[in-house]
Design an enzyme around this catalytic site. Structure first.
Site, short mmCIF file in Angstrom:
data_model
loop_
_atom_site.label_atom_id
_atom_site.label_comp_id
_atom_site.label_asym_id
_atom_site.label_seq_id
_atom_site.Cartn_x
_atom_site.Cartn_y
_atom_site.Cartn_z
N CYS A 83 66.78 60.47 -6.72
CA CYS A 83 66.53 59.03 -6.67
C CYS A 83 65.08 58.64 -7.00
CB CYS A 83 66.90 58.50 -5.30
SG CYS A 83 66.68 56.70 -5.22
N ARG A 283 85.28 54.38 -10.86
CA ARG A 283 84.23 53.66 -11.59
C ARG A 283 83.27 54.59 -12.32
NH1 ARG A 283 81.37 49.70 -7.93
NH2 ARG A 283 83.31 48.59 -8.31
S1 SF4 Z 1 69.47 57.01 -2.88
FE1 SF4 Z 1 69.19 55.30 -1.47
S2 SF4 Z 1 68.68 56.29 0.47
FE2 SF4 Z 1 68.33 57.84 -1.12
S3 SF4 Z 1 66.14 57.63 -1.66
FE3 SF4 Z 1 67.32 56.34 -3.08
S4 SF4 Z 1 67.30 54.31 -2.15
FE4 SF4 Z 1 66.75 55.76 -0.55
#
Ligand code: SF4
Length: 337
Positions: A83, A283
């Site tokens: 992420c 999806r």
């Molecule tokens: S996926 Fe969601 S919980 Fe994980 S780091 Fe990214 S924003 Fe934060």
């Protein structure tokens, strides 16, 4: 013939002997061996079976179009290795505070005018604070009033928070399991699988529909993909939406140099998800930007029937609306009402 190939062969033989098996009733008792046998089917058999299941439950010419916007970007304390919004990685994502409700509702109005039937709001939080939840509830109520389906992804929720969102008009909550229970610790260390399952149970108990899927291409093996589908397909109620993401390898994240995924493995994942969860919207989510039209066409053939629409998926690129419309047009697909 080894045991794995024998299982695949038996599956194929049963399908030919009993054509009704192709239509796969809703089940919650999928064994890993059965799912493995699906993954091991010859590609054309797998697609054929997925397409048969798909046609039994959906109009194969329709694709649901959703729009996703980031209502609060970056600075997340979690360490999800894929992420770009984690505060732990240097990815160049600019931290932005929670958007104003009026701005979000204006975006939703524009999305509806562009053909979206569902509007998803994503915030980069571990979990929402109570005052943030007040603001999100106002957004949900405003978007719902436009006649759109509402969806949010805000991190972990308590039972009370899930109820408040439902009362505000939330239809769907997205909370992905990402991968198998076994591989989860290699991807995220700041929470565990049970935390995810608890939030999913709170969402379900509050009467909100569940959107839950995962990401492939993170270095997991086929057993992990089987493990993820086994968890999803054996939940007491299948998630109404199952997003299947292909890893977007973002510079600065720990998974930036991951080996690219074979697109046919992605298509296989879509097909097995379709067969195991016949009534769920499967999806095509992150990773579409890098997919050829041909790969996406195979995904639709394998039972995908929902896409995100718009130039961005939270912080990563998504195909432009024009490219999507051209593709749907070429394939003779139309947006679901
Ligand atoms: S996926 Fe969601 S919980 Fe994980 S780091 Fe990214 S924003 Fe934060």
């Amino acid at each position: 013939m080894d045991a794995r190939h024998k299982a695949g062969h038996d599956e194929l033989r049963m399908m030919h002997q009993d054509p009704t098996k192709k239509l796969a009733p809703i089940r919650h008792d999928w064994s890993r061996a059965e799912l493995r046998a699906l993954f091991e089917l010859p590609f054309s058999e797998l697609i054929f079976r997925a397409q048969a299941v798909h046609r039994a439950h959906f109009n194969p010419r329709e694709v649901q179009i959703s729009t996703l916007i980031s209502i609060k970007t970056g600075g997340c304390p979690e360490d999800c290795a894929y992420c770009p919004q984690s505060a732990r990685y240097h990815t160049g994502v600019r931290v932005e505070k929670l958007m104003q409700a009026e701005t979000v509702v204006a975006e939703a109005r524009a999305a509806k005018a562009a053909g979206a039937s569902r509007f998803c709001m994503g915030a980069a939080w571990r979990e929402p604070k109570e005052r943030d939840l007040d603001a999100v509830c106002a957004m949900v109520t405003g978007v719902k009033a436009l006649g759109l389906e509402t969806c949010a992804t805000l991190g972990m929720l308590t039972q009370g928070q899930a109820r408040r969102l439902r009362e505000a008009g939330l239809d769907f909550y997205n909370h992905n399991l990402d991968t198998s229970p076994d591989y989860y610790g290699a991807i995220i260390t700041t929470r565990d699988y049970k935390d995810r399952l608890d939030t999913l149970a709170h969402v379900r108990d509050a009467g909100i529909a569940v959107c839950c899927g995962g990401i492939i291409g993170m270095g997991e093996d086929v057993e992990d993909r089987i493990g993820l589908i086994a968890v999803l397909a054996n939940l007491p109620t299948h998630p109404e939406s199952v997003p299947i993401n292909m890893l977007v390898r973002v510079e600065g994240t720990p998974l930036a140099s991951q080996r690219p995924l074979d697109p046919l493995d992605f298509v296989r994942m879509i097909a097995v998800a379709r067969i195991a969860m016949p009534c769920s919207m499967v999806r095509l989510s992150a990773g579409r930007e890098d997919m050829s039209d041909e790969t996406q066409a195979l995904c639709f053939l394998a039972g995908a029937n929902s896409i995100f629409y718009g130039p961005k998926l939270l912080t990563t690129a998504n195909p432009t609306r024009d490219r999507d419309m051209r593709l749907l047009d070429k394939l003779g697909l139309t947006p679901m009402g």
